[in-house]
Write a protein that holds these residues in place. Structure first.
Motif, PDB file in Angstrom:
ATOM      1  N   LEU A 241      -4.573 -12.711  -3.720  1.00  0.00           N
ATOM      2  CA  LEU A 241      -5.179 -11.542  -3.083  1.00  0.00           C
ATOM      3  C   LEU A 241      -4.096 -10.579  -2.616  1.00  0.00           C
ATOM      4  N   LEU A 242      -3.047 -11.094  -2.008  1.00  0.00           N
ATOM      5  CA  LEU A 242      -1.933 -10.250  -1.566  1.00  0.00           C
ATOM      6  C   LEU A 242      -1.261  -9.559  -2.755  1.00  0.00           C
ATOM      7  N   ALA A 243      -1.076 -10.296  -3.836  1.00  0.00           N
ATOM      8  CA  ALA A 243      -0.434  -9.716  -5.020  1.00  0.00           C
ATOM      9  C   ALA A 243      -1.274  -8.587  -5.596  1.00  0.00           C
ATOM     10  N   VAL A 244      -2.577  -8.771  -5.652  1.00  0.00           N
ATOM     11  CA  VAL A 244      -3.466  -7.725  -6.163  1.00  0.00           C
ATOM     12  C   VAL A 244      -3.436  -6.511  -5.245  1.00  0.00           C
ATOM     13  N   ALA A 245      -3.496  -6.743  -3.943  1.00  0.00           N
ATOM     14  CA  ALA A 245      -3.463  -5.635  -2.987  1.00  0.00           C
ATOM     15  C   ALA A 245      -2.127  -4.895  -3.067  1.00  0.00           C
ATOM     16  N   ASP A 246      -1.037  -5.627  -3.187  1.00  0.00           N
ATOM     17  CA  ASP A 246       0.277  -4.990  -3.315  1.00  0.00           C
ATOM     18  C   ASP A 246       0.357  -4.160  -4.597  1.00  0.00           C
ATOM     19  N   ASP A 247      -0.181  -4.707  -5.681  1.00  0.00           N
ATOM     20  CA  ASP A 247      -0.172  -3.972  -6.944  1.00  0.00           C
ATOM     21  C   ASP A 247      -1.008  -2.693  -6.840  1.00  0.00           C
TER      22      ASP A 247
ATOM     23  N   HIS B 174      -1.654  -1.028  -4.149  1.00  0.00           N
ATOM     24  CA  HIS B 174      -0.930  -0.108  -3.274  1.00  0.00           C
ATOM     25  C   HIS B 174       0.180   0.591  -4.050  1.00  0.00           C
ATOM     26  N   ARG B 175       0.930  -0.189  -4.806  1.00  0.00           N
ATOM     27  CA  ARG B 175       2.029   0.379  -5.589  1.00  0.00           C
ATOM     28  C   ARG B 175       1.502   1.420  -6.583  1.00  0.00           C
ATOM     29  N   ARG B 176       0.391   1.115  -7.242  1.00  0.00           N
ATOM     30  CA  ARG B 176      -0.175   2.035  -8.229  1.00  0.00           C
ATOM     31  C   ARG B 176      -0.733   3.307  -7.605  1.00  0.00           C
ATOM     32  N   SER B 177      -1.137   3.216  -6.360  1.00  0.00           N
ATOM     33  CA  SER B 177      -1.749   4.377  -5.707  1.00  0.00           C
ATOM     34  C   SER B 177      -0.759   5.210  -4.908  1.00  0.00           C
ATOM     35  N   GLN B 178       0.513   4.861  -4.951  1.00  0.00           N
ATOM     36  CA  GLN B 178       1.521   5.616  -4.213  1.00  0.00           C
ATOM     37  C   GLN B 178       1.552   7.063  -4.686  1.00  0.00           C
ATOM     38  N   TRP B 179       1.616   7.946  -3.742  1.00  0.00           N
ATOM     39  CA  TRP B 179       1.752   9.357  -4.064  1.00  0.00           C
ATOM     40  C   TRP B 179       3.214   9.625  -4.383  1.00  0.00           C
ATOM     41  N   PRO B 180       3.455  10.480  -5.365  1.00  0.00           N
ATOM     42  CA  PRO B 180       4.862  10.785  -5.691  1.00  0.00           C
ATOM     43  C   PRO B 180       5.576  11.509  -4.566  1.00  0.00           C
TER      44      PRO B 180
END
Length: 69
Positions: free
Chosen positions: A55-61, A63-69
């Motif tokens: 669950l943490l790995a999915v949430a981290d992924d 989050h990483r994918r949704s980072q604003w540039p």
């Protein structure tokens, strides 16, 4: 969340307070960068209470994918 509320010791919930306060402080200052980081840390800590590394790995992924540039 209900299952966690019933099974996680109060001391573990107390560990979330500084993270929540950091989030609220950053929001009150209008500091978006610190707010985003504090909010992520708070929610990651909440998710970690479940003890589910996947669950943490999915949430981290996500989050990483949704980072604003």
């Amino acid at each position: 969340m209900l299952r966690l509320a019933r099974t996680v010791p109060a001391a573990r919930w107390a560990e979330l307070r500084p993270l929540a306060e950091a989030t609220a402080t950053a929001a009150a200052r209008g500091d978006r960068a610190h707010y985003a980081e504090a909010d992520r840390a708070f929610h990651r800590a909440v998710l970690s209470l479940a003890g589910n590394r996947q669950l943490l790995a999915v949430a981290d992924d996500l989050h990483r994918r949704s980072q604003w540039p």
